[in-house]
Write a protein that holds these residues in place. Structure first.
Motif, PDB file in Angstrom:
ATOM      1  N   ILE A 151       0.868  -1.178   0.000  1.00  0.00           N
ATOM      2  CA  ILE A 151       0.000   0.000   0.000  1.00  0.00           C
ATOM      3  C   ILE A 151       0.904   1.226   0.000  1.00  0.00           C
ATOM      4  CG2 ILE A 151      -1.666   1.346   1.317  1.00  0.00           C
ATOM      5  CD1 ILE A 151      -2.824  -1.215   2.365  1.00  0.00           C
ATOM      6  N   THR A 152       0.673   2.121  -0.957  1.00  0.00           N
ATOM      7  CA  THR A 152       1.456   3.356  -1.018  1.00  0.00           C
ATOM      8  C   THR A 152       0.520   4.524  -0.762  1.00  0.00           C
ATOM      9  OG1 THR A 152       1.133   3.563  -3.399  1.00  0.00           O
ATOM     10  CG2 THR A 152       3.094   2.413  -2.655  1.00  0.00           C
ATOM     11  N   LEU A 153       1.050   5.530  -0.125  1.00  0.00           N
ATOM     12  CA  LEU A 153       0.297   6.749   0.162  1.00  0.00           C
ATOM     13  C   LEU A 153       0.823   7.859  -0.727  1.00  0.00           C
ATOM     14  CD1 LEU A 153       0.233   6.611   4.063  1.00  0.00           C
ATOM     15  CD2 LEU A 153      -1.614   6.033   2.503  1.00  0.00           C
ATOM     16  N   LEU A 154      -0.065   8.442  -1.522  1.00  0.00           N
ATOM     17  CA  LEU A 154       0.293   9.582  -2.361  1.00  0.00           C
ATOM     18  C   LEU A 154      -0.323  10.832  -1.745  1.00  0.00           C
ATOM     19  CD1 LEU A 154      -0.295   8.068  -5.895  1.00  0.00           C
ATOM     20  CD2 LEU A 154       1.862   8.401  -4.712  1.00  0.00           C
ATOM     21  N   LYS A 155       0.513  11.804  -1.429  1.00  0.00           N
ATOM     22  CA  LYS A 155       0.016  13.028  -0.808  1.00  0.00           C
ATOM     23  C   LYS A 155      -0.169  14.089  -1.882  1.00  0.00           C
ATOM     24  CE  LYS A 155       1.997  12.126   3.669  1.00  0.00           C
ATOM     25  NZ  LYS A 155       2.825  12.600   4.765  1.00  0.00           N
ATOM     26  N   ASN A 156      -1.413  14.424  -2.129  1.00  0.00           N
ATOM     27  CA  ASN A 156      -1.738  15.524  -3.036  1.00  0.00           C
ATOM     28  C   ASN A 156      -1.888  16.793  -2.214  1.00  0.00           C
ATOM     29  OD1 ASN A 156      -1.737  13.719  -5.101  1.00  0.00           O
ATOM     30  ND2 ASN A 156      -3.952  13.477  -5.176  1.00  0.00           N
ATOM     31  N   SER A 157      -2.167  17.870  -2.895  1.00  0.00           N
ATOM     32  CA  SER A 157      -2.333  19.142  -2.182  1.00  0.00           C
ATOM     33  C   SER A 157      -3.577  19.121  -1.295  1.00  0.00           C
ATOM     34  CB  SER A 157      -2.417  20.300  -3.177  1.00  0.00           C
ATOM     35  OG  SER A 157      -3.527  20.089  -4.047  1.00  0.00           O
ATOM     36  N   SER A 158      -4.614  18.369  -1.696  1.00  0.00           N
ATOM     37  CA  SER A 158      -5.851  18.389  -0.915  1.00  0.00           C
ATOM     38  C   SER A 158      -5.997  17.180   0.010  1.00  0.00           C
ATOM     39  CB  SER A 158      -7.061  18.448  -1.849  1.00  0.00           C
ATOM     40  OG  SER A 158      -7.058  17.296  -2.691  1.00  0.00           O
ATOM     41  N   ALA A 159      -5.544  16.004  -0.402  1.00  0.00           N
ATOM     42  CA  ALA A 159      -5.755  14.806   0.418  1.00  0.00           C
ATOM     43  C   ALA A 159      -4.688  13.759   0.091  1.00  0.00           C
ATOM     44  CB  ALA A 159      -7.141  14.239   0.140  1.00  0.00           C
ATOM     45  N   THR A 160      -4.693  12.730   0.898  1.00  0.00           N
ATOM     46  CA  THR A 160      -3.783  11.615   0.632  1.00  0.00           C
ATOM     47  C   THR A 160      -4.567  10.489  -0.024  1.00  0.00           C
ATOM     48  OG1 THR A 160      -4.158  10.644   2.811  1.00  0.00           O
ATOM     49  CG2 THR A 160      -2.303  12.161   2.591  1.00  0.00           C
ATOM     50  N   GLU A 161      -3.940   9.840  -0.948  1.00  0.00           N
ATOM     51  CA  GLU A 161      -4.591   8.765  -1.695  1.00  0.00           C
ATOM     52  C   GLU A 161      -3.819   7.471  -1.457  1.00  0.00           C
ATOM     53  OE1 GLU A 161      -5.366   7.539  -6.341  1.00  0.00           O
ATOM     54  OE2 GLU A 161      -4.832   9.599  -5.840  1.00  0.00           O
ATOM     55  N   LYS A 162      -4.558   6.387  -1.210  1.00  0.00           N
ATOM     56  CA  LYS A 162      -3.936   5.079  -1.008  1.00  0.00           C
ATOM     57  C   LYS A 162      -4.037   4.270  -2.294  1.00  0.00           C
ATOM     58  CE  LYS A 162      -4.908   4.452   3.892  1.00  0.00           C
ATOM     59  NZ  LYS A 162      -5.550   3.584   4.886  1.00  0.00           N
ATOM     60  N   LYS A 163      -2.934   3.590  -2.625  1.00  0.00           N
ATOM     61  CA  LYS A 163      -2.915   2.703  -3.781  1.00  0.00           C
ATOM     62  C   LYS A 163      -2.447   1.335  -3.322  1.00  0.00           C
ATOM     63  CE  LYS A 163      -1.750   5.720  -7.644  1.00  0.00           C
ATOM     64  NZ  LYS A 163      -0.744   5.939  -8.686  1.00  0.00           N
ATOM     65  N   LEU A 164      -3.118   0.315  -3.823  1.00  0.00           N
ATOM     66  CA  LEU A 164      -2.689  -1.056  -3.557  1.00  0.00           C
ATOM     67  C   LEU A 164      -1.908  -1.535  -4.766  1.00  0.00           C
ATOM     68  CD1 LEU A 164      -2.748  -3.504  -1.667  1.00  0.00           C
ATOM     69  CD2 LEU A 164      -4.830  -4.226  -2.825  1.00  0.00           C
ATOM     70  N   ILE A 165      -0.680  -1.976  -4.527  1.00  0.00           N
ATOM     71  CA  ILE A 165       0.209  -2.406  -5.601  1.00  0.00           C
ATOM     72  C   ILE A 165       0.574  -3.870  -5.382  1.00  0.00           C
ATOM     73  CG2 ILE A 165       2.470  -2.070  -6.672  1.00  0.00           C
ATOM     74  CD1 ILE A 165       2.274   0.865  -5.892  1.00  0.00           C
ATOM     75  N   LEU A 166       0.495  -4.629  -6.462  1.00  0.00           N
ATOM     76  CA  LEU A 166       0.908  -6.032  -6.451  1.00  0.00           C
ATOM     77  C   LEU A 166       2.225  -6.133  -7.215  1.00  0.00           C
ATOM     78  CD1 LEU A 166       0.345  -9.135  -6.074  1.00  0.00           C
ATOM     79  CD2 LEU A 166      -0.797  -9.032  -8.273  1.00  0.00           C
ATOM     80  N   GLU A 167       3.285  -6.507  -6.503  1.00  0.00           N
ATOM     81  CA  GLU A 167       4.576  -6.726  -7.148  1.00  0.00           C
ATOM     82  C   GLU A 167       4.715  -8.229  -7.393  1.00  0.00           C
ATOM     83  OE1 GLU A 167       7.598  -5.123  -4.654  1.00  0.00           O
ATOM     84  OE2 GLU A 167       7.284  -3.104  -5.392  1.00  0.00           O
ATOM     85  N   LEU A 168       5.092  -8.556  -8.605  1.00  0.00           N
ATOM     86  CA  LEU A 168       5.110  -9.946  -9.025  1.00  0.00           C
ATOM     87  C   LEU A 168       6.420 -10.240  -9.726  1.00  0.00           C
ATOM     88  CD1 LEU A 168       3.039 -12.368  -9.519  1.00  0.00           C
ATOM     89  CD2 LEU A 168       2.685 -11.358 -11.730  1.00  0.00           C
ATOM     90  N   TYR A 169       7.039 -11.360  -9.384  1.00  0.00           N
ATOM     91  CA  TYR A 169       8.253 -11.820 -10.049  1.00  0.00           C
ATOM     92  C   TYR A 169       7.927 -13.079 -10.830  1.00  0.00           C
ATOM     93  CZ  TYR A 169      11.120  -8.560  -7.392  1.00  0.00           C
ATOM     94  OH  TYR A 169      11.677  -7.422  -6.866  1.00  0.00           O
ATOM     95  N   LEU A 170       8.151 -13.027 -12.135  1.00  0.00           N
ATOM     96  CA  LEU A 170       7.928 -14.194 -12.995  1.00  0.00           C
ATOM     97  C   LEU A 170       9.260 -14.816 -13.359  1.00  0.00           C
ATOM     98  CD1 LEU A 170       5.251 -12.933 -15.545  1.00  0.00           C
ATOM     99  CD2 LEU A 170       4.943 -14.640 -13.792  1.00  0.00           C
TER     100      LEU A 170
END
Length: 174
Positions: A151-170
């Motif tokens: 989960i990454t937190l992106l801080k914008n000027s108005s609010a913080t946004e959470k993103k769920l990232i799946l890292e995969l190794y093939l």
């Protein structure tokens, strides 16, 4: 009546003993000896059959299973990267998941036998898990070696946004 027969008692005892042995053999010992011999034969067949390396049907099944496993790892080296990425991005697009990052292949992750490819996906947990399941069941793109949810937190000027990232190794064989 036996007293009138001119036979010695010692001979009569020997004849009775022989008769007793013959009757005993016929009634009990013959079947026991036959069962013992059958047991020895079956035991020898069992030890011979336990050596699975001489059974051709077992070897064919084992060869087929190993070929299926190898087919999941093996990819075409000339078009593997672009072809795999196209297939993977199509699977991700069907589930509304975005293939966010495909970094350059790091030579430290690969050897002469295999190479590792890192991919990053963004989306909801259930969509990412569905894509992961579809990638595991797909053939020809390689085997999944490692999976990591972040989960990454992106801080914008108005609010913080959470993103769920799946890292995969093939992992792909070369």
């Amino acid at each position: 009546m036996l007293k009138k027969i001119p036979i010695k008692k010692a001979y009569l005892l020997a004849a009775a003993s022989i008769l007793f042995l013959v009757v005993s053999y016929e009634l009990a010992f013959r079947q026991t000896i036959a069962a013992f011999q059958l047991h020895q034969e079956l035991k020898a067949q069992l030890t011979q059959g336990a050596d699975l390396s001489i059974q051709p049907a077992y070897l064919l099944r084992k060869d087929h299973n190993l070929n299926q496993l190898l087919a999941r790892y093996r990819t075409d080296t000339t078009a593997s990267r672009s072809g795999n990425l196209g297939t993977i991005s199509q699977l991700a697009e069907k589930e509304n998941v975005r293939l966010s990052e495909v970094p350059q292949q790091d030579p430290l992750y690969g050897t002469a036998q295999y190479s590792l490819q890192k991919l990053s996906f963004e989306g909801s947990f259930f969509a990412l898990t569905t894509v992961l399941s579809k990638l595991q069941n797909s053939t020809g793109i390689g085997m999944i070696r490692s999976v990591n949810y972040k989960i990454t937190l992106l801080k914008n000027s108005s609010a913080t946004e959470k993103k769920l990232i799946l890292e995969l190794y093939l992992e792909n064989t070369q």
